[in-house]
Design a protein around this motif. Structure first.
Motif, PDB file in Angstrom:
ATOM      1  N   ALA A 405     -12.800 -39.193 -62.881  1.00  0.00           N
ATOM      2  CA  ALA A 405     -13.120 -37.812 -63.254  1.00  0.00           C
ATOM      3  C   ALA A 405     -14.544 -37.683 -63.769  1.00  0.00           C
ATOM      4  O   ALA A 405     -15.211 -36.668 -63.524  1.00  0.00           O
ATOM      5  N   SER A 406     -15.032 -38.692 -64.494  1.00  0.00           N
ATOM      6  CA  SER A 406     -16.366 -38.603 -65.102  1.00  0.00           C
ATOM      7  C   SER A 406     -17.472 -39.148 -64.212  1.00  0.00           C
ATOM      8  O   SER A 406     -18.568 -38.586 -64.150  1.00  0.00           O
ATOM      9  N   PHE A 407     -17.216 -40.237 -63.518  1.00  0.00           N
ATOM     10  CA  PHE A 407     -18.282 -40.916 -62.777  1.00  0.00           C
ATOM     11  C   PHE A 407     -18.122 -40.840 -61.263  1.00  0.00           C
ATOM     12  O   PHE A 407     -19.076 -41.105 -60.529  1.00  0.00           O
ATOM     13  N   GLY A 408     -16.920 -40.504 -60.784  1.00  0.00           N
ATOM     14  CA  GLY A 408     -16.707 -40.479 -59.353  1.00  0.00           C
ATOM     15  C   GLY A 408     -17.021 -41.827 -58.745  1.00  0.00           C
ATOM     16  O   GLY A 408     -16.593 -42.870 -59.236  1.00  0.00           O
ATOM     17  N   GLY A 409     -17.811 -41.842 -57.685  1.00  0.00           N
ATOM     18  CA  GLY A 409     -18.195 -43.101 -57.051  1.00  0.00           C
ATOM     19  C   GLY A 409     -19.559 -43.604 -57.480  1.00  0.00           C
ATOM     20  O   GLY A 409     -20.066 -44.565 -56.895  1.00  0.00           O
ATOM     21  N   ALA A 410     -20.155 -42.961 -58.494  1.00  0.00           N
ATOM     22  CA  ALA A 410     -21.517 -43.321 -58.889  1.00  0.00           C
ATOM     23  C   ALA A 410     -21.585 -44.710 -59.511  1.00  0.00           C
ATOM     24  O   ALA A 410     -22.520 -45.470 -59.260  1.00  0.00           O
ATOM     25  N   LEU A 411     -20.623 -45.046 -60.345  1.00  0.00           N
ATOM     26  CA  LEU A 411     -20.576 -46.353 -61.007  1.00  0.00           C
ATOM     27  C   LEU A 411     -19.173 -46.930 -60.818  1.00  0.00           C
ATOM     28  O   LEU A 411     -18.342 -46.865 -61.718  1.00  0.00           O
ATOM     29  N   PRO A 412     -18.875 -47.490 -59.668  1.00  0.00           N
ATOM     30  CA  PRO A 412     -17.512 -47.958 -59.412  1.00  0.00           C
ATOM     31  C   PRO A 412     -17.167 -49.205 -60.210  1.00  0.00           C
ATOM     32  O   PRO A 412     -17.989 -50.114 -60.373  1.00  0.00           O
ATOM     33  N   LEU A 413     -15.942 -49.224 -60.718  1.00  0.00           N
ATOM     34  CA  LEU A 413     -15.430 -50.395 -61.406  1.00  0.00           C
ATOM     35  C   LEU A 413     -14.934 -51.416 -60.392  1.00  0.00           C
ATOM     36  O   LEU A 413     -14.533 -51.072 -59.280  1.00  0.00           O
ATOM     37  N   ALA A 414     -14.967 -52.683 -60.789  1.00  0.00           N
ATOM     38  CA  ALA A 414     -14.353 -53.717 -59.959  1.00  0.00           C
ATOM     39  C   ALA A 414     -12.842 -53.499 -59.964  1.00  0.00           C
ATOM     40  O   ALA A 414     -12.284 -52.912 -60.904  1.00  0.00           O
TER      41      ALA A 414
END
Length: 490
Positions: A405-414
């Motif tokens: 919701a906050s970052f979308g695909g900008a900073l993807p988690l592993a």
């Protein structure tokens, strides 16, 4: 030696006692200092306790206790009916003695140098905040059940279970752990193979001290568990960082390093990258150990927590040659402060490892071992484990939802398939430092992968470790929004 009159040696006016602190302790230190420095010579007769108390304006009982303490320490002597005197201190040079506290030079030993070089992460105190890593859902711990079992132990305590126990650990607890590992984790072992330790860290240190000698080559994951690497280097072993990829430790890179005595791995949930070692890698690693006459130290870090399907069977369960020593802990299942873990070793090795444990601290507390055995035996352990697993998965899902919701695909988690933390991979170390500082300034408990992962200075790998198990889902949602604002400010 003739007595020396007190008026020539002890001037009460020179004794300064500060209000608000222990007067007796002050008087004791000042009189002892004067004796050691030769200001109060041997055979000097001291004032009576009443006279000194009146001169100093303090209670006579205080002076009596100080005189009694100095007598017991050998600084004073008495003559029946004749008073109290300064004792003759043998084999001392009063003029050379000083009560000034000075720091001695540090020991010039390799072990001391290695300990100085290790910088432990700061211990976080107080209730966990987002995103503290390495901590389970502490509020779920069944404190009432545990306290009831502990009170029951003390009510029934007798001479038999209050003395020293077996260094290898309480036999009943070892049998229960062996049964749990055999039935629930697929690791077939016996109570004779289990050694109770003060957590996983002590188990790693025990293995290091017992198995390694100076100069031995030891492979560690890179990035990896920095405290484990430090423990493995205690005896002067040479650490060899082996890179980790999406399938775990790169066995090909391990082969390329040449002969190695031992390798430390976290196959169920690699710290801090979150990957699980693939089956081909596990088989290749076991094959490597057999061919090179080496050993594997398997740290089952977060191994109990699998968010899809059942937990992976330990690497040791595949080892038919008993070259894998298995390390487990109750820190992530129950609470870290319990400080109980275990090492599963070849049965023939266990007595010698237990002797080492006895030399270090004898054994883990009997009360905690007994209560944990009761906790397991009565079914509380498995009930709590199921509850903790559900909570961990719910909190992982909350983090993923909030992050999207906050970052979308900008900073993807592993991917977060297991464990109690997530990893945010980053492009370079400078970015890691900036984002960690901004998150901490916003009141969040962030830590960089480089800080906890033991990466060499030349490595460009970077990331942020995000613990999610210690706080409720609604707290995670709010924390992610706070982090988004902090990272986009300015």
């Amino acid at each position: 030696m003739e007595p020396i009159d007190a008026s020539l040696g002890l001037d009460a006016a020179g004794i300064a006692l500060l209000p608000g602190t222990a007067l007796g302790a002050q008087l004791h230190e000042q009189l002892k200092a004067r004796i050691l420095q030769g200001q109060l010579p041997a055979a000097l007769r001291l004032p009576t306790t009443r006279a000194l108390a009146d001169a100093l304006g303090i209670s006579r009982n205080t002076v009596v206790r100080v005189y009694e303490r100095l007598l017991s320490e050998g600084y004073l002597r008495t003559r029946t009916g004749d008073g109290t005197y300064v004792a003759a201190l043998r084999n001392t040079a009063p003029a050379a003695l000083s009560t000034e506290r000075t720091e001695p030079p540090p020991p010039d030993t390799p072990m001391w140098a290695r300990l100085q070089a290790f910088e432990p992460s700061s211990a976080l105190t107080g209730p966990p905040r987002a995103f503290r890593h390495g901590v389970p859902a502490l509020e779920l711990f069944p404190s009432e059940t545990w306290s009831r079992l502990l009170a029951r132990f003390w009510r029934r305590a007798d001479q038999h279970n209050l003395g020293y126990g077996e260094a290898q650990g309480l036999p009943r607890l070892r049998a229960l752990i062996a049964a749990y590992l055999s039935h629930s984790r697929g690791l077939v072992c016996t109570a004779e193979q289990v050694i109770i330790t003060g957590g996983a860290q002590q188990a790693i240190a025990l293995a290091s001290l017992a198995l390694l000698k100076p100069g031995d080559r030891v492979a560690v994951e890179s990035p990896g568990y920095r405290a484990a690497a430090a423990a493995l280097a205690l005896n002067g072993a040479e650490l060899l960082p082996i890179p980790v990829d999406a399938e775990g430790l790169q066995v090909g890179a391990l082969e390329a390093t040449g002969p190695c005595r031992l390798v430390h791995v976290t196959p169920s949930h690699q710290f801090p990258s979150c990957v699980a070692m693939s089956l081909p890698r596990r088989l290749a690693l076991l094959n490597w150990a057999q061919r090179h006459d080496a050993f594997i130290l398997e740290d089952d870090y977060d191994g109990e927590y699998r968010h899809a399907g059942v937990p992976l069977a330990p690497l040791a369960s595949l080892d038919s040659h008993q070259r894998t020593l298995y390390v487990g802990s109750f820190s992530k299942i129950l609470v870290p402060g319990l400080r109980l873990g275990y090492l599963v070793a070849p049965a023939a090795w266990a007595p010698t490892l237990a002797r080492l444990r006895k030399l270090l601290d004898r054994h883990s507390p009997i009360a905690e071992q007994t209560v944990l055995a009761d906790f397991i035996e009565q079914g509380h352990f498995l009930r709590h484990l199921r509850r903790a697993r559900r909570a961990a998965t719910q909190r992982r899902d909350a983090l993923l939802d909030a992050w999207q919701a906050s970052f979308g695909g900008a900073l993807p988690l592993a991917p977060i398939d297991a464990g109690l933390h997530a990893l945010l991979p980053l492009d370079e170390p400078g970015q890691e430092q900036r984002l960690v500082q901004a998150g901490r300034a916003a009141g969040l408990e962030l830590i960089g992968m480089r800080e906890v992962g033991g990466l060499p200075p030349h490595s460009s790998r970077a990331g942020i470790v995000l613990g999610f198990a210690a706080v409720a889902p609604e707290v995670l949602h709010k924390a992610v929004r706070t982090l988004h604002k902090a990272w986009n400010r300015g």
